[in-house]
Motif scaffolding. Structure first.
Motif, PDB file in Angstrom:
ATOM      1  N   ILE A 139       4.015  -0.847  -5.361  1.00  0.00           N
ATOM      2  CA  ILE A 139       3.029   0.126  -4.897  1.00  0.00           C
ATOM      3  C   ILE A 139       3.670   0.848  -3.715  1.00  0.00           C
ATOM      4  CG2 ILE A 139       0.996  -1.163  -5.656  1.00  0.00           C
ATOM      5  CD1 ILE A 139       0.636  -2.053  -2.713  1.00  0.00           C
ATOM      6  N   SER A 140       3.155   2.032  -3.387  1.00  0.00           N
ATOM      7  CA  SER A 140       3.786   2.790  -2.306  1.00  0.00           C
ATOM      8  C   SER A 140       2.796   3.718  -1.616  1.00  0.00           C
ATOM      9  CB  SER A 140       4.949   3.622  -2.863  1.00  0.00           C
ATOM     10  OG  SER A 140       5.495   4.463  -1.860  1.00  0.00           O
ATOM     11  N   VAL A 141       2.951   3.811  -0.290  1.00  0.00           N
ATOM     12  CA  VAL A 141       2.220   4.814   0.493  1.00  0.00           C
ATOM     13  C   VAL A 141       3.207   5.753   1.185  1.00  0.00           C
ATOM     14  CG1 VAL A 141       0.204   3.341   0.857  1.00  0.00           C
ATOM     15  CG2 VAL A 141       2.078   3.283   2.518  1.00  0.00           C
ATOM     16  N   ASN A 142       4.494   5.632   0.806  1.00  0.00           N
ATOM     17  CA  ASN A 142       5.544   6.450   1.418  1.00  0.00           C
ATOM     18  C   ASN A 142       6.333   7.142   0.306  1.00  0.00           C
ATOM     19  OD1 ASN A 142       8.120   7.281   2.539  1.00  0.00           O
ATOM     20  ND2 ASN A 142       7.644   6.023   4.324  1.00  0.00           N
ATOM     21  N   LYS A 143       6.064   8.427   0.090  1.00  0.00           N
ATOM     22  CA  LYS A 143       6.654   9.162  -1.030  1.00  0.00           C
ATOM     23  C   LYS A 143       8.174   9.283  -0.922  1.00  0.00           C
ATOM     24  CE  LYS A 143       2.820   9.839  -3.173  1.00  0.00           C
ATOM     25  NZ  LYS A 143       2.561   9.058  -4.422  1.00  0.00           N
ATOM     26  N   GLU A 144       8.694   9.480   0.282  1.00  0.00           N
ATOM     27  CA  GLU A 144      10.138   9.640   0.448  1.00  0.00           C
ATOM     28  C   GLU A 144      10.883   8.352   0.104  1.00  0.00           C
ATOM     29  OE1 GLU A 144      11.794  12.474   0.987  1.00  0.00           O
ATOM     30  OE2 GLU A 144       9.800  13.361   0.755  1.00  0.00           O
TER      31      GLU A 144
END
Length: 202
Positions: free
Chosen positions: A35-40
């Protein structure tokens, strides 16, 4: 199996029950879910792990809350009833009842309170501590009551005798302050594992 939680600052990795933290994405072998909350950081991670499965696309979660972050969703999904507290740079407090998310709040974390007080005056310095007095009698106690005490009051306001499950960097400390609470470091990963089990049943 490898589980990866890509946060704004750190990347948390769960490998066969062991948790480690990294600053930058790495390549992993075997089945990888994330899962991710950091697109970069997610872009870099996907280049290194092109077959990794983004669980956000598959998670089933009952809530009316718009814009609820996937990390909060996974932490909440790990329990059916109770209050989920993620104590990091910000503190999130979410209420679960019979597998339904009733709502939640966001407030500054302990470090954010420390920074805020420091911008007001250099003398407003304190180390987080457990305060057992109702009437603070020095600046350190007063600042603790205005920060740790404020977080404690808000959690108690929403818990209303519900069990409180706490995770995050300041979670272990807060669990010593909040009654009827339990510190669970891997709360987000437990929610991810639950989602994977649901996915495998389809």
């Amino acid at each position: 199996m490898v589980l990866v939680d890509i946060g704004n600052t750190n990347i948390h990795i769960w490998i066969d029950g062991k948790t480690i933290n990294k600053k930058s994405p790495e390549k992993y072998n075997g089945r990888v879910y994330y899962i991710s909350v950091n697109k970069e950081k997610e872009k870099i991670f996907k280049k290194l792990n092109p077959d990794a499965v983004n669980l956000e696309k598959y998670v089933l979660f009952d809530t009316a809350y718009k814009g609820l972050g996937i990390d909060r969703i996974m932490a909440c999904k790990s329990i059916s009833d109770g209050v989920v507290v993620d104590a990091g740079s910000a503190v999130t407090i979410d209420i679960m009842q019979e597998n339904r998310h009733l709502g939640g709040i966001i407030m500054p974390g302990i470090y954010a309170f420390k920074q805020a007080f420091g911008t007001i005056s250099e003398v407003l310095q304190f180390n987080p501590d457990i305060i057992n007095t109702f009437y603070p009698n020095n600046t350190s106690e007063a600042l603790n009551m205005g920060s740790v005490g404020a977080i404690k009051c808000m959690i108690e306001k929403y818990s209303q005798n519900r069990k409180v499950y706490i995770t995050g960097g300041d979670g272990e400390f807060l669990s010593r302050v909040i009654e009827n609470s339990e510190y669970i470091e891997d709360l987000v990963f437990l929610g991810m594992l639950k989602t994977i089990k649901e996915l495998e049943k389809k």
